[in-house]
Design a protein around this motif. Sequence first.
Motif, PDB file in Angstrom:
ATOM      1  N   HIS A  23       0.833  -1.204   0.000  1.00  0.00           N
ATOM      2  CA  HIS A  23       0.000   0.000   0.000  1.00  0.00           C
ATOM      3  C   HIS A  23       0.867   1.254   0.000  1.00  0.00           C
ATOM      4  O   HIS A  23       0.506   2.265   0.576  1.00  0.00           O
ATOM      5  CB  HIS A  23      -0.912   0.036   1.228  1.00  0.00           C
ATOM      6  N   ASP A  57      -6.731   4.867   0.304  1.00  0.00           N
ATOM      7  CA  ASP A  57      -6.217   3.864   1.241  1.00  0.00           C
ATOM      8  C   ASP A  57      -6.013   4.390   2.658  1.00  0.00           C
ATOM      9  O   ASP A  57      -5.674   3.621   3.553  1.00  0.00           O
ATOM     10  CB  ASP A  57      -4.896   3.270   0.732  1.00  0.00           C
ATOM     11  N   ASP A  60      -8.055   2.639   5.389  1.00  0.00           N
ATOM     12  CA  ASP A  60      -7.940   1.190   5.493  1.00  0.00           C
ATOM     13  C   ASP A  60      -7.569   0.784   6.918  1.00  0.00           C
ATOM     14  O   ASP A  60      -6.596   1.293   7.472  1.00  0.00           O
ATOM     15  CB  ASP A  60      -6.872   0.706   4.508  1.00  0.00           C
ATOM     16  N   TYR A 100     -12.448  -3.646  -0.864  1.00  0.00           N
ATOM     17  CA  TYR A 100     -12.856  -4.983  -1.344  1.00  0.00           C
ATOM     18  C   TYR A 100     -13.442  -5.874  -0.239  1.00  0.00           C
ATOM     19  O   TYR A 100     -14.503  -6.453  -0.391  1.00  0.00           O
ATOM     20  CB  TYR A 100     -11.661  -5.687  -1.994  1.00  0.00           C
ATOM     21  N   ASP A 120      -8.449   0.764  -8.574  1.00  0.00           N
ATOM     22  CA  ASP A 120      -7.841   0.056  -7.442  1.00  0.00           C
ATOM     23  C   ASP A 120      -7.767  -1.443  -7.741  1.00  0.00           C
ATOM     24  O   ASP A 120      -6.759  -2.099  -7.471  1.00  0.00           O
ATOM     25  CB  ASP A 120      -8.676   0.316  -6.181  1.00  0.00           C
ATOM     26  N   ARG A 132       2.387  -7.704  -6.327  1.00  0.00           N
ATOM     27  CA  ARG A 132       1.826  -7.256  -5.041  1.00  0.00           C
ATOM     28  C   ARG A 132       1.345  -8.433  -4.204  1.00  0.00           C
ATOM     29  O   ARG A 132       1.455  -8.422  -2.985  1.00  0.00           O
ATOM     30  CB  ARG A 132       0.661  -6.290  -5.281  1.00  0.00           C
TER      31      ARG A 132
HETATM   32  P1  ADP Z   1      -7.971  -3.569  -1.006  1.00  0.00           P
HETATM   33  O1  ADP Z   1      -7.320  -2.426  -0.267  1.00  0.00           O
HETATM   34  O2  ADP Z   1      -8.295  -3.281  -2.437  1.00  0.00           O
HETATM   35  O3  ADP Z   1      -9.091  -4.220  -0.232  1.00  0.00           O
HETATM   36  P2  ADP Z   1      -6.134  -5.402   0.027  1.00  0.00           P
HETATM   37  O4  ADP Z   1      -5.713  -4.434   1.059  1.00  0.00           O
HETATM   38  O5  ADP Z   1      -6.990  -6.529   0.417  1.00  0.00           O
HETATM   39  O6  ADP Z   1      -6.846  -4.638  -1.166  1.00  0.00           O
HETATM   40  O7  ADP Z   1      -4.861  -5.943  -0.682  1.00  0.00           O
HETATM   41  C1  ADP Z   1      -3.744  -5.170  -1.038  1.00  0.00           C
HETATM   42  C2  ADP Z   1      -2.860  -5.995  -1.974  1.00  0.00           C
HETATM   43  O8  ADP Z   1      -2.437  -7.185  -1.310  1.00  0.00           O
HETATM   44  C3  ADP Z   1      -3.612  -6.470  -3.201  1.00  0.00           C
HETATM   45  O9  ADP Z   1      -2.749  -6.510  -4.310  1.00  0.00           O
HETATM   46  C4  ADP Z   1      -4.089  -7.836  -2.811  1.00  0.00           C
HETATM   47  O10 ADP Z   1      -4.307  -8.667  -3.914  1.00  0.00           O
HETATM   48  C5  ADP Z   1      -2.962  -8.313  -1.935  1.00  0.00           C
HETATM   49  N1  ADP Z   1      -3.487  -9.251  -0.926  1.00  0.00           N
HETATM   50  C6  ADP Z   1      -4.493  -9.034  -0.050  1.00  0.00           C
HETATM   51  N2  ADP Z   1      -4.735 -10.124   0.706  1.00  0.00           N
HETATM   52  C7  ADP Z   1      -3.845 -11.061   0.278  1.00  0.00           C
HETATM   53  C8  ADP Z   1      -3.583 -12.419   0.642  1.00  0.00           C
HETATM   54  N3  ADP Z   1      -4.248 -13.042   1.598  1.00  0.00           N
HETATM   55  N4  ADP Z   1      -2.585 -13.058  -0.016  1.00  0.00           N
HETATM   56  C9  ADP Z   1      -1.882 -12.437  -0.990  1.00  0.00           C
HETATM   57  N5  ADP Z   1      -2.072 -11.166  -1.376  1.00  0.00           N
HETATM   58  C10 ADP Z   1      -3.042 -10.488  -0.760  1.00  0.00           C
END
Ligand code: ADP
Length: 213
Positions: A23, A57, A60, A100, A120, A132
């Motif tokens: 992030h 973000d 978050d 998400y 995003d 990522r």
């Molecule tokens: P968002 O802020 O869109 O909800 P996340 O914070 O869940 O996204 O995820 C941030 C990044 O980390 C994204 O690229 C996501 O695919 C990755 N990510 C999130 N959870 C996992 C996981 N359990 N394993 C691997 N990568 C993850």
Amino acid sequence: MMDKVQQTINFVREELEGEGTGHDWWHIDRVTNTARRIAKQEGADLFICTMAALLHDLADEKLFESEEVGIKRVRDWLEAIEVVSEEKEQIITIIQTISYKGGNGPELTNLEAQVVQDADRLDAIGAIGIARCFTYAGSKGHVLHHPDLKPRTSITKEEYRGSAGTAINHFYEKLLKLKDLMNTKTGKMLAKQRHQYMKQFLDQFFYEWEGKK
Ligand code: ADP
Ligand code: NI
């Protein structure tokens, strides 16, 4: 005087300095650029999309104490730079609705929210998305892949944030689903290519895992 966008860029850069789970500022930078590209194509409000992408973000719960604290920070910031009330509320609503959370979020009807969510999500797929995913998994101490751990078919918000995952399963639990969750026509188009690239990567990964290539 610096304009509101430039001031916000500086603010967000400082807030996210050194963030280690994917992030970081460059995620924000990519999402903002993509959001602007989609916004122009879709006729969405460029200022609202840009500001919401830059700030998306900060609310978050992984980054700060809670979503409420993050939102308060965003609100204080928008008031400090004197964004007019209507725009301020619109930006805050977007940030609150796009996360998400395992796919359990509400469906979006506002065009600017749709644009920022697409941007995003696009950053979670394709070559950048692959990178990522492994960065995140590494930061959580998850294994790369475990043949006995099958992808979870339905997943709650708590499980999504939990530790039982593997990096490869994340593709099946989230990343491969994003293509069909795109809101805008432009988002769908961009997602299609990135999706193909991920599938190619997974094919090659399993070939190598099984020693077939
Ligand atoms: P968002 O802020 O869109 O909800 P996340 O914070 O869940 O996204 O995820 C941030 C990044 O980390 C994204 O690229 C996501 O695919 C990755 N990510 C999130 N959870 C996992 C996981 N359990 N394993 C691997 N990568 C993850
Ligand atoms: Ni993001």
